[in-house]
Scaffold this active site. Structure first.
Site, PDB file in Angstrom:
ATOM      1  N   ASP A 149       0.774  -1.761  -0.168  1.00 16.79           N
ATOM      2  CA  ASP A 149       0.050   0.061  -0.078  1.00 16.79           C
ATOM      3  C   ASP A 149       0.568   0.745  -0.086  1.00 16.79           C
ATOM      4  O   ASP A 149       2.138   1.263   0.207  1.00 16.79           O
ATOM      5  CB  ASP A 149      -0.626   0.202   1.275  1.00 16.79           C
ATOM      6  CG  ASP A 149      -1.586  -0.982   1.069  1.00 16.79           C
ATOM      7  OD1 ASP A 149      -2.052  -1.883   0.256  1.00 16.79           O
ATOM      8  OD2 ASP A 149      -2.059  -1.846   2.915  1.00 16.79           O
TER       9      ASP A 149
HETATM   10  N1  URA Z   1      -0.987  -5.858   3.758  1.00 14.64           N
HETATM   11  C1  URA Z   1      -1.567  -4.423   3.903  1.00 14.64           C
HETATM   12  O1  URA Z   1      -2.922  -4.370   4.133  1.00 14.64           O
HETATM   13  N2  URA Z   1      -1.451  -4.046   3.179  1.00 14.64           N
HETATM   14  C2  URA Z   1       0.080  -3.761   2.629  1.00 14.64           C
HETATM   15  O2  URA Z   1       0.337  -3.308   1.918  1.00 14.64           O
HETATM   16  C3  URA Z   1       0.394  -5.146   2.577  1.00 14.64           C
HETATM   17  C4  URA Z   1      -0.327  -6.762   3.466  1.00 14.64           C
END
Ligand code: URA
Length: 229
Positions: free
Chosen positions: A96
Site C-alpha cells: 500500500d
Molecule cells: N497488507 C496490507 O494491509 N497492506 C500491505 O501493503 C500489505 C499487506
C-alpha cells in the site's frame, strides 16, 4: 559477474584478483572494469553470459510511494527509486501507499506469477504497529482466522514484539495476499494499524537495506526463491 549470477560480489572480486577473468581475451585484474554486452567476458576460460533478460531487485519501499509503474494522480512511484536499470522491471505484488518494506521487482514474469499465486503460499512477514493492546484472545483470533470482506482469513502467525503505552508492535506472518489484508485483519480485531512494514517475502529478508535503497538479489537468493516454487 555478480549481476550475471556467476558469483557473489565478493567471490567475483577474488576471481578478478587472482587473474581468472578475461575481457576480450585479456586478463583483467582492475576492479570495476566496465563491460557491455558487446564484450566477451570469460571466467576460467568459460564465457560469462549476460542474463540480460532476468533481473531481480529487492527494494526497501518507503511510505508514500505507490506500487505501480505510473500513477494517474502523479504521486511518486516505486519506479522512481530504481533508476539506472536498463531492463524494464515490474513490482511483484503490491504494498500500500502507506506501507513500507520489502518489495521485489523483476522482469521474470513466471517467477512474479508464482510469487503472487495463492497456491504457492509464499510467506510474508509484516511488522504492524497497532492501536491499543490486543488481548491473548484477540491474538488467537487473528491467528486462527478472522472475518474480513465476507471471508475468513487463513491461519496466520502473530507475535507481540513490544508493548508501548497505547500501542503494540506485532509481527504478523501470512501467506495470503489479499488487498490491504493485514490492515483489514487488525481493523477487524479492533486494533487499527498505525504503521505497517513488510520485512520478509518468502526466503528474502529486508535486513540492513535502508529505506529507499535497492539491490540486486544474490545468486543464492534467486536460486532459493526459485526452489520454493
Ligand atoms: N497488507 C496490507 O494491509 N497492506 C500491505 O501493503 C500489505 C499487506
Amino acid at each position: 559477474m555478480a549481476y550475471c549470477g556467476v558469483a557473489s560480489r565478493r567471490k567475483a572480486e577474488e576471481y578478478i584478483r587472482s587473474g581468472m577473468v578475461k575481457v576480450n581475451g585479456v586478463v583483467v585484474t582492475k576492479m570495476g572494469t566496465i563491460v557491455t554486452e558487446a564484450d566477451n567476458v570469460e571466467l576460467n576460460g568459460k564465457p560469462v553470459r549476460i542474463e540480460k533478460n532476468k533481473i531481480y531487485i529487492m527494494l526497501h519501499k518507503p511510505r508514500e510511494y505507490v506500487t505501480t509503474v505510473r500513477d494517474p494522480q502523479g504521486r511518486k512511484t516505486v519506479m522512481d527509486l530504481v533508476q539506472g536499470i536498463n531492463e524494464r522491471v515490474y513490482p511483484v505484488g503490491r504494498l500500500d501507499y502507506d506501507t513500507s518494506g520489502l518489495l521485489l521487482l523483476t522482469n521474470d514474469g513466471e517467477l512474479a506469477y508464482k510469487m503472487t499465486h495463492p497456491s504457492y503460499e509464499i510467506l510474508k512477514v509484516y511488522v504492524a504497529t497497532v492501536e491499543g493492546h490486543p488481548s491473548q484472545e484477540t491474538i488467537r483470533s487473528l491467528e486462527s482466522g478472522i472475518r474480513i470482506d465476507g471471508y475468513v482469513t487463513a491461519p496466520a502467525g502473530v507475535k507481540v514484539i513490544e508493548k508501548y503505552k497505547d500501542r503494540t508492535k506485532l509481527e504478523i506472518t501470512i501467506h495470503e495476499g489479499r488487498n490491504r489484508q493485514v490492515r483489514k485483519m487488525c481493523e477487524a480485531a479492533g486494533h487499527p494499524v498505525i504503521m505497517l512494514k513488510r520485512i520478509k517475502l518468502g526466503c528474502l529478508s529486508l535486513n540492513g537495506l535502508k529505506s529507499g535503497q535497492w539491490r540486486f538479489l544474490t545468486q543464492r537468493e534467486i536460486k532459493k526463491l526459485k526452489g520454493m516454487m
